[in-house]
Design a protein around this motif. Structure first.
Motif, PDB file in Angstrom:
ATOM      1  N   LEU A  58     -18.246  49.572  -6.701  1.00  0.00           N
ATOM      2  CA  LEU A  58     -17.719  49.578  -7.884  1.00  0.00           C
ATOM      3  C   LEU A  58     -16.394  49.366  -7.693  1.00  0.00           C
ATOM      4  O   LEU A  58     -15.893  48.486  -9.266  1.00  0.00           O
ATOM      5  CB  LEU A  58     -17.618  50.897  -8.413  1.00  0.00           C
ATOM      6  N   SER A  59     -15.425  49.058  -7.495  1.00  0.00           N
ATOM      7  CA  SER A  59     -14.015  49.319  -7.590  1.00  0.00           C
ATOM      8  C   SER A  59     -14.059  47.861  -7.098  1.00  0.00           C
ATOM      9  O   SER A  59     -13.175  46.746  -8.260  1.00  0.00           O
ATOM     10  CB  SER A  59     -13.058  49.498  -6.072  1.00  0.00           C
ATOM     11  N   ASN A  60     -14.950  46.772  -6.133  1.00  0.00           N
ATOM     12  CA  ASN A  60     -14.574  45.432  -6.656  1.00  0.00           C
ATOM     13  C   ASN A  60     -15.819  44.874  -7.686  1.00  0.00           C
ATOM     14  O   ASN A  60     -14.738  43.062  -8.046  1.00  0.00           O
ATOM     15  CB  ASN A  60     -15.937  45.205  -5.158  1.00  0.00           C
ATOM     16  N   MET A  61     -15.834  45.641  -8.856  1.00  0.00           N
ATOM     17  CA  MET A  61     -17.042  45.187  -9.893  1.00  0.00           C
ATOM     18  C   MET A  61     -15.887  45.305 -10.727  1.00  0.00           C
ATOM     19  O   MET A  61     -16.163  43.927 -11.212  1.00  0.00           O
ATOM     20  CB  MET A  61     -17.614  45.662  -9.611  1.00  0.00           C
ATOM     21  N   LEU A  62     -15.016  46.359 -10.546  1.00  0.00           N
ATOM     22  CA  LEU A  62     -14.291  46.295 -11.863  1.00  0.00           C
ATOM     23  C   LEU A  62     -12.707  45.814 -11.722  1.00  0.00           C
ATOM     24  O   LEU A  62     -12.504  44.995 -12.329  1.00  0.00           O
ATOM     25  CB  LEU A  62     -13.813  47.976 -11.745  1.00  0.00           C
ATOM     26  N   SER A  63     -12.452  44.840 -10.668  1.00  0.00           N
ATOM     27  CA  SER A  63     -11.774  44.115 -10.606  1.00  0.00           C
ATOM     28  C   SER A  63     -12.344  42.439 -10.905  1.00  0.00           C
ATOM     29  O   SER A  63     -10.890  41.750 -11.851  1.00  0.00           O
ATOM     30  CB  SER A  63     -11.379  44.412  -8.837  1.00  0.00           C
ATOM     31  N   GLN A  64     -13.084  42.433 -10.736  1.00  0.00           N
ATOM     32  CA  GLN A  64     -13.871  40.800 -11.237  1.00  0.00           C
ATOM     33  C   GLN A  64     -13.832  41.171 -12.805  1.00  0.00           C
ATOM     34  O   GLN A  64     -13.539  40.095 -13.232  1.00  0.00           O
ATOM     35  CB  GLN A  64     -14.487  40.597 -10.892  1.00  0.00           C
ATOM     36  N   LEU A  65     -13.640  41.733 -13.391  1.00  0.00           N
ATOM     37  CA  LEU A  65     -13.910  42.800 -14.501  1.00  0.00           C
ATOM     38  C   LEU A  65     -12.449  42.709 -15.688  1.00  0.00           C
ATOM     39  O   LEU A  65     -11.323  43.034 -16.442  1.00  0.00           O
ATOM     40  CB  LEU A  65     -14.409  43.623 -15.250  1.00  0.00           C
ATOM     41  N   GLY A  66     -11.745  42.624 -14.244  1.00  0.00           N
ATOM     42  CA  GLY A  66      -9.794  42.839 -14.621  1.00  0.00           C
ATOM     43  C   GLY A  66      -9.590  44.253 -15.209  1.00  0.00           C
ATOM     44  O   GLY A  66      -8.207  43.564 -15.531  1.00  0.00           O
ATOM     45  N   ILE A  67      -9.638  44.760 -14.344  1.00  0.00           N
ATOM     46  CA  ILE A  67      -9.282  46.086 -14.343  1.00  0.00           C
ATOM     47  C   ILE A  67      -8.963  46.683 -12.617  1.00  0.00           C
ATOM     48  O   ILE A  67     -10.005  46.385 -11.578  1.00  0.00           O
ATOM     49  CB  ILE A  67     -10.863  47.268 -14.788  1.00  0.00           C
ATOM     50  N   THR A  68      -7.745  47.347 -11.993  1.00  0.00           N
ATOM     51  CA  THR A  68      -7.606  47.675 -11.101  1.00  0.00           C
ATOM     52  C   THR A  68      -7.577  49.014 -11.170  1.00  0.00           C
ATOM     53  O   THR A  68      -6.647  50.143 -12.178  1.00  0.00           O
ATOM     54  CB  THR A  68      -6.153  47.066 -11.561  1.00  0.00           C
ATOM     55  N   VAL A  69      -8.309  49.726  -9.985  1.00  0.00           N
ATOM     56  CA  VAL A  69      -8.030  50.986  -9.163  1.00  0.00           C
ATOM     57  C   VAL A  69      -7.259  51.017  -8.286  1.00  0.00           C
ATOM     58  O   VAL A  69      -7.318  50.392  -7.666  1.00  0.00           O
ATOM     59  CB  VAL A  69      -9.715  50.956  -9.373  1.00  0.00           C
ATOM     60  N   PRO A  70      -5.947  52.619  -8.499  1.00  0.00           N
ATOM     61  CA  PRO A  70      -5.200  52.822  -7.852  1.00  0.00           C
ATOM     62  C   PRO A  70      -5.565  52.993  -6.427  1.00  0.00           C
ATOM     63  O   PRO A  70      -6.563  53.787  -6.255  1.00  0.00           O
ATOM     64  CB  PRO A  70      -4.298  53.534  -8.909  1.00  0.00           C
ATOM     65  N   SER A  71      -4.635  51.811  -5.598  1.00  0.00           N
ATOM     66  CA  SER A  71      -5.651  52.445  -4.313  1.00  0.00           C
ATOM     67  C   SER A  71      -5.420  54.018  -3.649  1.00  0.00           C
ATOM     68  O   SER A  71      -4.940  54.339  -3.886  1.00  0.00           O
ATOM     69  CB  SER A  71      -4.726  51.579  -2.868  1.00  0.00           C
ATOM     70  N   GLY A  72      -6.340  54.819  -3.076  1.00  0.00           N
ATOM     71  CA  GLY A  72      -6.587  56.257  -2.332  1.00  0.00           C
ATOM     72  C   GLY A  72      -6.989  56.869  -3.358  1.00  0.00           C
ATOM     73  O   GLY A  72      -7.017  57.965  -3.648  1.00  0.00           O
ATOM     74  N   THR A  73      -7.967  56.578  -4.446  1.00  0.00           N
ATOM     75  CA  THR A  73      -8.228  57.325  -5.938  1.00  0.00           C
ATOM     76  C   THR A  73      -9.797  56.955  -5.354  1.00  0.00           C
ATOM     77  O   THR A  73     -10.067  56.660  -5.032  1.00  0.00           O
ATOM     78  CB  THR A  73      -8.316  56.095  -7.255  1.00  0.00           C
ATOM     79  N   ASN A  74     -10.390  58.426  -5.583  1.00  0.00           N
ATOM     80  CA  ASN A  74     -11.175  59.314  -4.974  1.00  0.00           C
ATOM     81  C   ASN A  74     -12.050  59.314  -6.080  1.00  0.00           C
ATOM     82  O   ASN A  74     -12.086  60.379  -6.803  1.00  0.00           O
ATOM     83  CB  ASN A  74     -11.374  59.989  -3.715  1.00  0.00           C
ATOM     84  N   MET A  75     -13.027  58.084  -6.758  1.00  0.00           N
ATOM     85  CA  MET A  75     -13.473  58.125  -7.538  1.00  0.00           C
ATOM     86  C   MET A  75     -15.232  59.157  -7.505  1.00  0.00           C
ATOM     87  O   MET A  75     -16.036  58.568  -6.707  1.00  0.00           O
ATOM     88  CB  MET A  75     -13.901  57.046  -7.875  1.00  0.00           C
TER      89      MET A  75
END
Length: 373
Positions: A70-87
């Motif tokens: 999910l993090s990789n997909m969001l990064s391709q869409l221009g959305i950055t998830v902060p590192s260490g975030t436990n979703m």
């Protein structure tokens, strides 16, 4: 007299038609017996994400690859998830997507896909598969899959109770993938086309070759081995298509196949074809049952407050039962129904029947090939 002779002749013709009908029914087309060598489907596979689940998705703590995807997909869409975030997500699941790319598939064609859960999702019902590339054995992308899942199962749970019908972690998407790349095929440039039999049989290969040569003069078919028939097809593609279309519809009178009995050792299923025969034999079978029962006996001290302790003593009982063992005669049988009646007369269970068939084969009473799966 002429009228009676005519009636007798008509009866004779009717009998000939009635007796020849079963023989005509045994004729099979070449398309049912063989395929064209090189014309086959290709397996595709891909990894994707299913979203929109009603709280039945993967538990990301136990399936960390779902959160990473999910993090990789969001990064391709221009959305950055902060590192260490436990979703802690419950509406997403990691899945594997498989499909079969049919032969001669062109760019833009639609194919069905199968979606299967990869993590610990409880259900994929109501989910939507996001854009998933499907790759072949050469690691090239041949199709893109996306769409709403169709799940045939259903389930509900409440208060610790759960009811489920069929499978909830796998489904299909009809026409859910679009072909993006065509598989190279030099079919039109081949001067020699080969038919590949579905089962190896020298007589059947020669029979197919003779049937084709009887339709086309010049010896266009040659049986190379027990599984391959070589065809000399026209050079241009349209004529080659017409040639193969006519050949696939040629009827072949299939001769008597090998007698075979297939035994599934895991399920106890026994399947035999109509050519199985039995010779006269005598069969004796029995079942030996050993039953071990263990009971716990509580022993308490005779005198209260004497300082004794309560002791649990195991008591084991063993019982032995030997049932059956009578000698029964089986007559020679050449018809499948007679064979079934003879085996049913033994009164054996499927597991016992497997051992009986094996012994009958070793004794030479069973005229068939015995295969154990």
């Amino acid at each position: 007299m002429k009228k009676e002779s005519l009636l007798c002749f008509l009866r004779f013709l009717l009998c000939c038609v009635m007796f020849s009908a079963p023989l005509l029914a045994k004729a099979e087309r070449i398309r049912d017996l063989a395929t064209i060598q090189g014309v086959r489907s290709n397996s595709l596979m891909g990894y994707g994400l299913v979203i929109g689940l009603d709280g039945t998705g993967d538990q990301t703590m136990q399936a960390p690859f779902t959160g990473q995807s999910l993090s990789n997909m969001l990064s391709q869409l221009g959305i950055t998830v902060p590192s260490g975030t436990n979703m802690q997500l419950k509406n997403i699941a990691a899945v594997m997507v498989t499909a079969e790319l049919p032969p001669f598939a062109h760019s833009g064609d639609k194919i069905d896909v199968v979606v299967s859960s990869l993590g610990n999702a409880k259900s994929l019902r109501g989910g939507t598969l996001l854009m998933t590339p499907l790759k072949g054995g050469d690691n090239q992308i041949y199709a893109i899959a996306q769409g709403n899942l169709l799940i045939s199962g259903a389930g509900a749970q409440a208060g610790g109770s759960r009811v489920q019908v069929n499978q909830l972690n796998g489904g299909r998407i009809n026409a859910g993938a679009t072909v993006e790349r065509e598989v190279p095929n030099d079919y039109a440039n081949q001067k020699v086309v080969r038919l590949q039999l579905k089962e190896s049989d020298f007589s059947l290969a020669q029979q197919i070759s003779d049937s084709i040569n009887s339709r086309y003069s010049g010896g266009v078919a040659i049986a190379e081995d027990a599984r391959t028939v070589r065809l000399f097809a026209p050079s241009d593609a349209p004529s080659k298509v017409r040639f193969l279309a006519n050949i696939q519809d040629i009827p072949v009178q299939v001769k008597v196949q090998d007698a075979k009995v297939v035994v599934n050792s895991r399920t106890g299923a026994v399947v035999m074809n109509r050519h199985v025969t039995l010779d006269s034999c005598a069969v004796a079978y029995g079942s030996l049952t050993v039953e071990v029962t263990q009971n716990n006996i509580v022993n308490q001290p005779d005198t209260p407050f004497a300082g004794g302790e309560t002791v649990v003593t195991p008591q084991t009982d063993i019982s032995l039962r030997d049932s059956g063992g009578s000698l029964q005669s089986l007559r020679s049988s050449t018809d499948l129904n007679a064979v079934i009646r003879a085996l049913n007369s033994l009164g054996a269970t499927p597991n016992e029947l497997m051992a009986i068939l094996q012994s009958m084969k070793n004794a030479g009473c069973l005229r068939a090939n015995l295969e154990v799966e």
